[in-house]
Design a protein around this motif. Structure first.
Motif, short mmCIF file in Angstrom:
data_model
loop_
_atom_site.label_atom_id
_atom_site.label_comp_id
_atom_site.label_asym_id
_atom_site.label_seq_id
_atom_site.Cartn_x
_atom_site.Cartn_y
_atom_site.Cartn_z
N THR A 74 0.84 -1.16 -0.03
CA THR A 74 0.05 -0.16 0.07
C THR A 74 1.02 1.19 -0.03
O THR A 74 0.39 2.40 -0.05
CB THR A 74 -0.85 0.06 1.27
OG1 THR A 74 -0.03 -0.11 2.33
CG2 THR A 74 -1.89 -1.01 1.16
N ARG A 75 2.28 1.09 -0.08
CA ARG A 75 2.97 2.26 -0.08
C ARG A 75 4.26 2.03 -1.04
O ARG A 75 4.45 0.84 -1.20
CB ARG A 75 3.33 2.76 1.18
CG ARG A 75 3.76 1.62 2.22
CD ARG A 75 3.64 2.16 3.72
NE ARG A 75 4.87 3.13 4.06
CZ ARG A 75 5.17 3.59 5.19
NH1 ARG A 75 4.29 3.33 6.33
NH2 ARG A 75 5.96 4.32 5.26
N ARG A 76 4.91 3.04 -1.52
CA ARG A 76 6.15 2.90 -2.09
C ARG A 76 7.27 3.22 -1.15
O ARG A 76 7.45 3.92 -0.39
CB ARG A 76 6.29 3.78 -3.24
CG ARG A 76 5.35 3.39 -4.58
CD ARG A 76 5.50 3.81 -5.50
NE ARG A 76 4.16 3.63 -6.53
CZ ARG A 76 4.08 2.36 -7.12
NH1 ARG A 76 5.02 1.25 -7.11
NH2 ARG A 76 2.92 2.22 -8.10
N LEU A 101 0.07 6.15 -6.91
CA LEU A 101 -0.94 5.15 -6.26
C LEU A 101 -1.35 4.17 -7.46
O LEU A 101 -1.72 3.05 -7.01
CB LEU A 101 -2.11 5.98 -5.82
CG LEU A 101 -1.93 7.20 -4.86
CD1 LEU A 101 -3.28 7.88 -4.61
CD2 LEU A 101 -1.24 6.62 -3.68
N LEU A 104 -0.87 0.32 -6.70
CA LEU A 104 -0.64 0.01 -5.26
C LEU A 104 -2.07 -0.79 -4.78
O LEU A 104 -3.16 -0.52 -5.55
CB LEU A 104 -0.52 1.17 -4.43
CG LEU A 104 0.89 1.70 -4.44
CD1 LEU A 104 0.80 3.01 -3.46
CD2 LEU A 104 1.97 0.90 -4.25
N ARG A 114 -6.73 9.64 -0.11
CA ARG A 114 -5.13 10.02 -0.02
C ARG A 114 -4.66 11.23 -0.83
O ARG A 114 -4.10 12.20 -0.32
CB ARG A 114 -4.12 9.02 -0.53
CG ARG A 114 -3.84 7.86 0.48
CD ARG A 114 -2.77 7.29 0.30
NE ARG A 114 -2.44 6.06 1.11
CZ ARG A 114 -1.67 5.14 0.51
NH1 ARG A 114 -0.55 5.40 0.00
NH2 ARG A 114 -1.44 4.09 1.40
N VAL A 151 2.12 8.52 -1.85
CA VAL A 151 2.38 7.10 -1.68
C VAL A 151 3.13 6.83 -0.35
O VAL A 151 3.61 5.74 -0.14
CB VAL A 151 3.53 6.86 -2.86
CG1 VAL A 151 3.07 6.92 -4.22
CG2 VAL A 151 4.92 7.52 -2.54
N LYS A 152 3.01 7.59 0.47
CA LYS A 152 3.49 7.33 1.96
C LYS A 152 4.97 6.61 1.89
O LYS A 152 4.99 5.52 2.46
CB LYS A 152 2.70 6.44 2.97
CG LYS A 152 1.28 7.03 2.92
CD LYS A 152 0.35 6.38 4.04
CE LYS A 152 -1.10 6.91 4.15
NZ LYS A 152 -1.25 8.14 4.63
N PRO A 153 5.97 7.28 1.37
CA PRO A 153 7.39 6.67 1.24
C PRO A 153 8.06 6.75 2.45
O PRO A 153 7.74 7.35 3.65
CB PRO A 153 7.98 7.79 0.19
CG PRO A 153 7.12 8.98 0.70
CD PRO A 153 5.80 8.72 0.92
N ASP A 154 8.72 5.59 2.49
CA ASP A 154 9.70 5.44 3.65
C ASP A 154 10.82 6.20 3.52
O ASP A 154 11.40 6.69 4.44
CB ASP A 154 10.18 3.93 3.82
CG ASP A 154 8.93 2.88 3.91
OD1 ASP A 154 8.45 3.06 5.07
OD2 ASP A 154 9.04 1.99 3.03
N SER A 184 4.92 10.79 10.30
CA SER A 184 5.21 9.58 9.29
C SER A 184 6.49 8.88 9.73
O SER A 184 6.44 7.43 9.45
CB SER A 184 4.89 9.92 8.03
OG SER A 184 6.26 10.83 7.89
N THR A 186 8.91 9.16 8.37
CA THR A 186 9.73 8.80 6.91
C THR A 186 11.18 9.39 7.14
O THR A 186 11.16 10.38 7.76
CB THR A 186 9.08 9.21 5.99
OG1 THR A 186 9.80 9.09 4.76
CG2 THR A 186 8.75 10.86 6.06
#
Ligand SMILES: Nc1ncnc2c1ncn2[C@@H]1O[C@H](COP(=O)(O)OP(=O)(O)OP(=O)(O)O)[C@@H](O)[C@H]1O
Ligand SMILES: [Mg+2]
Lengths: 249, 254
Positions: A74-76, A101, A104, A114, A151-154, A184, A186
């Protein structure tokens, strides 16, 4: 930096095709799980190139890029904010924001939510249906940021993301970015020309020198986040970075 | 902004242009500036149009031409687009077709009429075949160029956001980015198909061109003008139709 590194660039060497000298040779940088690192350096030293390698767009000739986080559907893991904003002119603002997105494992409703969230974050909710040619340069950059956040990235890689926004919006976005980053968890690598911006945002500031690119100075900024906007201390760190840059140039 | 009066002025000038042409035409005919009997009288054209309509040949001729037109245009456009797009995106296919295209490209569509008649006799298929050849090349080159000129920064963007495979690249970058150029080709094809169509029909396939030819054969020049105007009208209609579709597809452009 106490936590385990989430991005590790190790011994990277890279030469653009046709160029005579390498942009960098044996370049290494590690960024912790929820660390905010700023990179400053003169024009053309290779800051954008590092982000392009870290984001997987181009491959280094040697060395490794390691992302120590498992993939989630669900995220990249990585997202890049381009220096030039770079929207697809044939997509509306909302469709541009949705780019990462696509593919995903998210329901349409979740995607829509989102997109609405990140557009609200950059204050452009009312522009969702506009075409890119109807936006100002600063608005284009903000959509570029929204697209990456969606994309809620790390690992968030940002290439001078605020260079075209006005001073007021810039302050707002800086504050928002810190808030998003704190919520987040991140990791952020943030390239900028603005030393004060680097000092306000980052845990650690890296000064790059060129030919080939290397780290010439590292400054840790241990100032409390809540006190930063008006801290006298902050300018001390900014001055130290400026000194390193001057020495460079 | 075009104001009301400025707009009126432009329309008036356009009408004046048409009237001037009609006057010159009528004068040429009346004062016999060309050989007697070879210049149609513009005032007799409406009557000739009624005659043609009543003769029951006019509408079938248009119908026949439209069949050639749509099949030829459709086939040529689709094939030209597919081959052009594949050649521009797949290196080995590009190399494979390179010399073949060099050899076939310079042959004018009308040169194929000989084979069209040999293979399809005098039929709709033959006419559509000849038309599609010209349209094919126009679309092939337009698509090829448009796809090759897609800004590589969009491919980089797509890749950065997980859309890097061939299908995603094609659908999300290549197709929309090349669309303005592709549409330019389609539009040229829409016009080019008409040119070839009339020429092919002059060579014997039933349709507007053939009717025109047989009218000219008996010196009925007013009837020839009627067919010319019919061609002009059908072309204008197809162009408007095309502009509507194009406007819809390229609505993102400033
Ligand atoms: N596609 C390319 N081909 C060849 N050389 C390139 C290419 N892109 C960048 N370079 C060169 O590589 C070097 C590093 O470029 P890069 O874009 O990483 O610099 P930068 O530090 O981001 O500069 P700026 O602050 O101006 O954005 C520069 O000398 C540049 O001229
Ligand atoms: Mg750069």
């Amino acid at each position: 930096m106490t936590d385990k590194p989430v991005v590790s660039l190790r011994n990277l060497s890279f030469t653009y095709p046709g160029a005579t000298s390498p942009v960098f040779r044996d370049f290494s940088l590690s960024v912790g799980g929820s660390e905010f690192v700023a990179i400053v350096g003169g024009s053309g030293v290779g800051k954008s190139t590092i982000l392009r390698i870290a984001s997987g767009l181009i491959k280094a000739e040697s060395g490794t890029v390691e992302i120590a986080i498992a993939k989630e559907p669900t995220r990249r893991r990585r997202a890049l904010v381009f220096q030039d904003g770079r929207l697809m002119p044939w997509r509306t603002v909302a469709q541009n924001t949705a780019l990462g997105l696509e593919g995903l494992a998210l329901s349409e409703a979740e995607k829509t939510r989102r997109i609405a969230d990140v557009l609200a974050l950059v204050n452009l909710s009312d522009m969702a249906d506009r075409w890119p040619h109807q936006l100002s340069g600063g608005q284009v950059q903000r959509i570029g940021i929204a697209r990456a956040l969606a994309v809620k990235p790390d690992v968030l890689l940002m290439d001078e993301p605020f260079s075209a926004v006005d001073a007021m919006t810039r302050r707002h976005l800086q504050t928002e970015l810190v808030r998003i980053w704190q919520q987040s968890g991140t990791a952020i690598i943030f390239v900028t020309h603005d030393i004060d911006e680097a000092a306000f945002l980052a845990d650690r500031i890296i000064v790059m020198g060129d030919s080939p690119a290397r780290i010439v100075n590292e400054t840790t900024v241990p100032v409390d986040r809540d006190l930063r906007r008006d801290s006298q201390d902050l300018s001390r760190y900014a001055d130290s970075v400026a000194g390193a840059l001057d020495f460079q140039i | 902004m075009i104001t009301g009066t400025a707009h009126l002025r432009r329309v008036a000038l356009g009408v004046a242009g048409l009237l001037t042409f009609l006057l010159l035409w009528k004068a040429t005919e009346s004062f016999e500036w060309v050989r007697r009997g070879t210049m149609p009288d513009p005032l007799l054209v409406p009557a000739a149009a009624m005659d043609e309509l009543r003769s029951g040949r006019f509408l079938p001729a248009i119908g026949s031409s439209l069949i050639h037109y749509f099949w030829g245009l459709g086939l040529g456009t689709v094939m030209g687009f597919i081959v052009g797009a594949l050649a521009a995106t797949i290196r080995s296919f590009d190399d494979f077709q390179r010399y073949l295209a060099r050899v076939l490209r310079p042959i004018p569509p009308l040169a194929w009429v000989v084979f069209a008649i040999a293979w399809f006799q005098v039929s709709h298929a033959g006419a559509a075949f000849v038309i599609s050849i010209g349209v094919f090349w126009v679309n092939y080159f337009a698509t090829y160029t448009a796809v090759q000129n897609v800004d590589p920064r969009y491919y980089e963007l797509a890749k950065a956001f997980g859309q890097g495979n061939y299908l995603a690249r094609s659908m999300k970058v290549t197709l929309p980015a090349a669309m303005p150029g592709v549409m330019g080709g389609v539009r040229t094809g829409v016009g080019q198909a008409w040119m070839t169509l009339i020429a092919a029909e002059l060579l014997g396939v039933p349709g507007l061109g053939q009717e025109m030819n047989s009218a000219a054969g008996v010196g009925a020049y007013e009837a020839v003008v009627v067919y010319m105007l019919a061609i002009s009208a059908v072309y204008a209609l197809s162009d408007i139709l095309f502009a509507t579709v194009e406007g819809r597809l390229l609505r993102w452009r400033p």
